[in-house]
Design a protein around this motif. Structure first.
Motif, short mmCIF file in Angstrom:
data_model
loop_
_atom_site.label_atom_id
_atom_site.label_comp_id
_atom_site.label_asym_id
_atom_site.label_seq_id
_atom_site.Cartn_x
_atom_site.Cartn_y
_atom_site.Cartn_z
N PHE A 18 0.84 -1.20 0.00
CA PHE A 18 0.00 0.00 0.00
C PHE A 18 0.87 1.24 0.00
O PHE A 18 2.03 1.20 0.42
CB PHE A 18 -0.93 -0.01 1.21
CG PHE A 18 -1.77 -1.25 1.27
CD1 PHE A 18 -2.88 -1.39 0.45
CD2 PHE A 18 -1.44 -2.30 2.11
CE1 PHE A 18 -3.64 -2.54 0.47
CE2 PHE A 18 -2.20 -3.45 2.14
CZ PHE A 18 -3.30 -3.58 1.31
N ASP A 19 0.32 2.34 -0.47
CA ASP A 19 1.06 3.60 -0.54
C ASP A 19 0.70 4.54 0.60
O ASP A 19 1.51 5.37 1.00
CB ASP A 19 0.77 4.30 -1.87
CG ASP A 19 1.12 3.42 -3.06
OD1 ASP A 19 2.27 2.94 -3.12
OD2 ASP A 19 0.24 3.20 -3.92
N VAL A 20 -0.54 4.43 1.09
CA VAL A 20 -1.03 5.33 2.14
C VAL A 20 -1.87 4.52 3.12
O VAL A 20 -2.64 3.65 2.72
CB VAL A 20 -1.89 6.48 1.54
CG1 VAL A 20 -2.53 7.32 2.63
CG2 VAL A 20 -1.05 7.35 0.61
N LEU A 21 -1.70 4.84 4.39
CA LEU A 21 -2.54 4.28 5.45
C LEU A 21 -3.23 5.44 6.14
O LEU A 21 -2.57 6.39 6.59
CB LEU A 21 -1.69 3.51 6.48
CG LEU A 21 -2.38 3.16 7.80
CD1 LEU A 21 -3.50 2.16 7.59
CD2 LEU A 21 -1.37 2.64 8.80
N ALA A 22 -4.56 5.40 6.19
CA ALA A 22 -5.34 6.44 6.87
C ALA A 22 -6.18 5.78 7.95
O ALA A 22 -6.75 4.71 7.74
CB ALA A 22 -6.24 7.18 5.89
N THR A 23 -6.25 6.42 9.10
CA THR A 23 -7.13 5.96 10.17
C THR A 23 -8.30 6.93 10.23
O THR A 23 -8.11 8.14 10.32
CB THR A 23 -6.41 5.92 11.52
OG1 THR A 23 -5.23 5.12 11.40
CG2 THR A 23 -7.30 5.33 12.60
N VAL A 24 -9.50 6.37 10.14
CA VAL A 24 -10.73 7.16 10.10
C VAL A 24 -11.53 6.87 11.36
O VAL A 24 -11.58 5.74 11.83
CB VAL A 24 -11.55 6.76 8.85
CG1 VAL A 24 -12.87 7.49 8.79
CG2 VAL A 24 -10.74 7.01 7.59
N TYR A 25 -12.16 7.91 11.90
CA TYR A 25 -13.00 7.71 13.07
C TYR A 25 -14.32 8.45 12.90
O TYR A 25 -14.44 9.36 12.08
CB TYR A 25 -12.29 8.17 14.35
CG TYR A 25 -12.16 9.67 14.46
CD1 TYR A 25 -13.05 10.41 15.21
CD2 TYR A 25 -11.15 10.35 13.79
CE1 TYR A 25 -12.94 11.78 15.30
CE2 TYR A 25 -11.03 11.72 13.88
CZ TYR A 25 -11.92 12.43 14.63
OH TYR A 25 -11.81 13.79 14.72
N GLY A 26 -15.31 8.03 13.66
CA GLY A 26 -16.62 8.69 13.62
C GLY A 26 -17.45 8.23 14.79
O GLY A 26 -17.11 7.28 15.49
N LYS A 27 -18.58 8.88 14.98
CA LYS A 27 -19.47 8.55 16.09
C LYS A 27 -20.12 7.18 15.92
O LYS A 27 -20.50 6.53 16.88
CB LYS A 27 -20.57 9.61 16.24
CG LYS A 27 -20.04 10.97 16.55
CD LYS A 27 -19.74 11.08 18.03
CE LYS A 27 -19.24 12.47 18.35
NZ LYS A 27 -18.06 12.48 19.14
N ASN A 28 -20.25 6.75 14.64
CA ASN A 28 -20.90 5.48 14.35
C ASN A 28 -20.43 4.98 12.99
O ASN A 28 -19.67 5.67 12.29
CB ASN A 28 -22.43 5.62 14.39
CG ASN A 28 -22.90 6.76 13.49
OD1 ASN A 28 -22.51 6.86 12.33
ND2 ASN A 28 -23.76 7.63 14.03
#
Length: 172
Positions: free
Chosen positions: A131-141
């Motif tokens: 992979f070229d990019v790792l993103a961590t995503v968060y949210g309320k649900n």
């Protein structure tokens, strides 16, 4: 001419495969491993994701070796960033979380700049390997997570994405 190497360190992510029915035993063992920001079971091709605190490469290797030696761990994939950004946004323990693994067909820096604009991106890093990019995503649900992941897939330069939806993240 002098070349100056960056001394910036970023949090390493370890993706773990575990023997069937050994997940709870592995997570209990992880409580004894120092230097972990969080660990979480995930959906997808990996059973567990672990984010380490930013540290020197030799220290990362020591922690990876400890994780590999845990009873029930069958394989690990270490993702070490070399550039990127982390936000100062506070992630609540109850927030939903996902790791998004991206392959890009443009410069990773352009994609990273676009990811910075997404309010649900906790961090995004250029990485080496599959992979070229790792993103961590968060949210309320999970609805917020799915919306954020969909928008990431629409960023110019993103060729493919793979999302590991986290459940029950345990913050150290």
């Amino acid at each position: 001419m002098t070349t100056q190497l960056s001394t910036q360190t970023y949090p390493t992510t370890i993706l773990v495969s575990i023997q069937p029915s050994m997940l709870s035993q592995v997570t209990k063992q992880l409580k004894t491993v120092q230097a972990i920001t969080y660990y979480t079971p995930t959906t997808g091709r990996f059973d567990l994701a672990i984010e380490l605190k930013a540290m020197a490469p030799a220290q990362v290797q020591d922690v990876v070796d400890k994780i590999r030696s845990l009873n029930g761990v069958t394989a690990t994939r270490t993702i070490t960033p070399f550039a990127g950004s982390a936000t100062t946004k506070t992630v609540q323990a109850s927030d939903s979380l996902a790791l998004v693994l991206l392959q890009v067909n443009e410069q990773a820096q352009k994609v990273l700049q676009s990811l910075k604009q997404n309010q649900h991106v906790r961090n995004a890093f250029a990485v080496q390997g599959e992979f070229d990019v790792l993103a961590t995503v968060y949210g309320k649900n999970t609805d917020e997570i799915f919306s954020a992941v969909t928008s990431i897939g629409e960023i110019d330069g993103v060729r493919t994405s793979e999302t590991l939806l986290a459940y029950r993240p345990i913050w150290a």
